[in-house]
Design a protein around this motif. Structure first.
Motif, mmCIF file in Angstrom:
data_model
loop_
_atom_site.group_PDB
_atom_site.id
_atom_site.type_symbol
_atom_site.label_atom_id
_atom_site.label_comp_id
_atom_site.label_asym_id
_atom_site.label_seq_id
_atom_site.Cartn_x
_atom_site.Cartn_y
_atom_site.Cartn_z
ATOM 1 N N UNK A 146 0.520 -1.128 -0.148
ATOM 2 C CA UNK A 146 0.142 0.206 -0.086
ATOM 3 C C UNK A 146 1.108 1.409 -0.492
ATOM 4 N N UNK A 147 0.189 1.951 -1.027
ATOM 5 C CA UNK A 147 1.221 3.596 -1.405
ATOM 6 C C UNK A 147 0.426 4.173 -0.105
ATOM 7 N N UNK A 148 0.441 4.342 1.027
ATOM 8 C CA UNK A 148 0.085 5.821 1.768
ATOM 9 C C UNK A 148 0.761 6.925 2.286
ATOM 10 N N UNK A 155 -8.111 -3.048 0.590
ATOM 11 C CA UNK A 155 -8.401 -4.491 1.406
ATOM 12 C C UNK A 155 -9.532 -4.781 0.494
ATOM 13 N N UNK A 156 -10.326 -3.816 -0.084
ATOM 14 C CA UNK A 156 -11.640 -4.140 -1.308
ATOM 15 C C UNK A 156 -11.273 -4.905 -2.168
ATOM 16 N N UNK A 157 -10.135 -5.217 -2.238
ATOM 17 C CA UNK A 157 -10.203 -5.042 -4.265
ATOM 18 C C UNK A 157 -10.562 -5.618 -4.482
ATOM 19 N N UNK A 158 -10.619 -6.850 -4.352
ATOM 20 C CA UNK A 158 -11.228 -8.542 -4.734
ATOM 21 C C UNK A 158 -12.841 -7.572 -4.815
ATOM 22 N N UNK A 215 -12.592 17.215 -10.007
ATOM 23 C CA UNK A 215 -12.573 15.560 -9.028
ATOM 24 C C UNK A 215 -10.795 14.737 -10.037
ATOM 25 N N UNK A 216 -10.859 13.885 -9.085
ATOM 26 C CA UNK A 216 -9.533 13.589 -9.114
ATOM 27 C C UNK A 216 -9.730 11.977 -9.014
ATOM 28 N N UNK A 217 -8.737 11.625 -9.686
ATOM 29 C CA UNK A 217 -8.454 10.005 -9.916
ATOM 30 C C UNK A 217 -7.430 9.395 -8.616
ATOM 31 N N UNK A 218 -7.576 8.781 -7.028
ATOM 32 C CA UNK A 218 -6.660 8.014 -6.631
ATOM 33 C C UNK A 218 -6.582 6.694 -7.074
ATOM 34 N N UNK A 219 -5.334 6.090 -7.285
ATOM 35 C CA UNK A 219 -5.479 4.748 -7.878
ATOM 36 C C UNK A 219 -4.241 4.330 -6.551
ATOM 37 N N UNK A 220 -5.514 3.324 -6.598
ATOM 38 C CA UNK A 220 -4.292 2.181 -5.880
ATOM 39 C C UNK A 220 -4.661 0.748 -5.587
ATOM 40 N N UNK A 221 -3.293 0.135 -6.304
ATOM 41 C CA UNK A 221 -3.324 -0.774 -7.505
ATOM 42 C C UNK A 221 -4.027 -1.185 -8.561
ATOM 43 N N UNK A 222 -5.265 -1.780 -9.243
ATOM 44 C CA UNK A 222 -5.520 -2.342 -10.244
ATOM 45 C C UNK A 222 -6.720 -1.245 -10.609
ATOM 46 N N UNK A 257 -8.696 0.961 -13.125
ATOM 47 C CA UNK A 257 -7.799 2.606 -13.016
ATOM 48 C C UNK A 257 -6.823 2.288 -14.447
ATOM 49 N N UNK A 258 -7.038 0.892 -15.074
ATOM 50 C CA UNK A 258 -6.543 1.318 -17.258
ATOM 51 C C UNK A 258 -7.718 1.472 -17.787
ATOM 52 N N UNK A 259 -9.032 1.813 -17.473
ATOM 53 C CA UNK A 259 -10.114 2.559 -18.099
ATOM 54 C C UNK A 259 -10.480 3.599 -17.510
ATOM 55 N N UNK A 260 -10.456 3.955 -16.236
ATOM 56 C CA UNK A 260 -10.674 5.085 -15.757
ATOM 57 C C UNK A 260 -10.219 6.613 -16.388
ATOM 58 N N UNK A 261 -11.085 7.383 -16.936
ATOM 59 C CA UNK A 261 -10.611 8.724 -17.359
ATOM 60 C C UNK A 261 -10.172 9.624 -16.723
ATOM 61 N N UNK A 262 -9.182 10.753 -17.362
ATOM 62 C CA UNK A 262 -8.979 11.811 -16.141
ATOM 63 C C UNK A 262 -9.252 12.579 -16.578
#
Lengths: 274, 71
Positions: free
Chosen positions: A1-3, A118-121, A42-49, A22-27
């Protein structure tokens, strides 16, 4: 985790609109959207996938203690709810999204990131279910007067009411109103079940939503059906809807299509407690 | 109803449709701040006040007979 280093408690919080891959989300599309707190982008917070669609909000404005009062303020609610929806619609143009319920706020970026990790799955599973699909709403309305005029039992009773006098006329007219209500409910249930069966066949999934009163639906007619469908082939669904509209029009039933919506009705209500 | 009044009503209706989805559906996360059922009820009370002022534009309306999305 990159906290990231936790922010002080009184700094702005993180409002979470929804989660996308993450790979689909538009910025680019998000930068022009108006956030629930228009001062922040509005911004994206990318965490893993996964990417959380977020914007910063004043924790004073969204403070739990102050929230009840804000929620009673219709103008406040309207602005926030519309912003919540518009941000999600912007994401939906480019990516599948798991919409969050209104007013999901994290105090710090670290807490938001740890949630996404934690909730990735479970979130990935929820995303897979709605991937490439949209939610469409279908409602059916019946004109009460037209229905009453075309119903044999109602017509017979109406005939007798017109000949009755005095107190009996009053009682008979009460009975007539009751009968119209009953017949309309019976007819409505039949229409709803027939519509749902055929719309489900043209969709991946469907749910029945509560019926709305005329002051909510904005139509004079009685709502007899309100469904939400998860649709992958929109043209096919719309074609089926057009066929149904033609089939039912003769019975005084009118159909209304809304959406595409973010798939509010097709994500799990709860991901489970941590 | 004049066109601007019709428009205002339509706007409110769309808002309610939206509120039904955004407040009652969508995934509930373990955020630090999340709405409770009581909170959601408050929204409807607030909106009902707004709604009644809009609905009055239309004058008298028939009492509802069928189910409803509003509590």
């Amino acid at each position: 985790m990159s906290a990231a280093a936790p922010l002080p408690e009184d700094g702005p919080g993180w409002y979470l609109y929804g989660v996308a891959a993450a790979e689909e989300a538009p910025t680019a599309r998000l930068e022009s959207a108006t956030a629930v707190d228009p001062q922040h982008p509005v911004a994206l917070v990318v965490e893993g996938t996964l990417a959380g669609v977020t914007s910063r909000v004043s924790l004073e404005e969204f403070d739990e203690a102050a929230l009840p009062q804000r929620l009673g303020d219709a103008a406040w609610v309207e602005q926030k709810v519309r912003a919540h929806e518009q941000v999600l619609e912007g994401v939906l143009e480019a990516a599948s999204v798991v919409p969050c319920r209104f007013c999901t706020v994290y105090r710090t970026e670290a807490e938001l990131r740890s949630f996404l990790a934690e909730r990735n799955e479970e979130l990935t599973r929820a995303l897979a279910r709605v991937a490439g699909r949209v939610e469409l709403g279908v409602k059916a309305f019946v004109d009460r007067d037209r229905f009453a005029a075309g119903n044999n039992a109602v017509r017979e009773l109406a005939e007798r009411v017109s000949q009755a006098e005095g107190g009996r006329a009053y009682l008979e007219s009460r009975r007539l109103e009751q009968l119209i209500g009953q017949e309309l409910a019976r007819f409505g249930a039949e229409v709803a079940s027939a519509l749902d069966e055929r719309l489900r066949a043209a969709a991946e999934d469907g749910v029945l939503v509560g019926l709305q009163r005329p002051e909510v639906s904005g139509r004079e007619e009685e709502m007899v059906f309100n469904g939400a469908y998860l649709v992958s082939e929109k043209p096919r669904f719309e074609q089926e809807l057009a066929t149904l509209a033609a089939d039912f029009r003769g019975n005084g039933v009118e159909l209304e299509l809304t959406g595409p919506w973010p798939p509010y009705n097709f994500v799990p209500a709860k991901l489970g407690e941590p | 109803m004049s066109p601007p009044e019709q428009h205002a009503l339509q706007q409110q209706v769309t808002l309610l449709e939206l509120v039904d989805r955004v407040l009652n559906k969508g995934v509930v996360l373990s955020g630090d701040i999340v709405l409770s059922v009581a909170d959601v009820d408050l929204v409807y009370v607030g909106l009902r006040v707004l709604l009644s002022s809009v609905a009055s534009i239309e004058g008298e309306r028939r009492a509802p007979e069928l189910g409803s999305a509003l509590p």
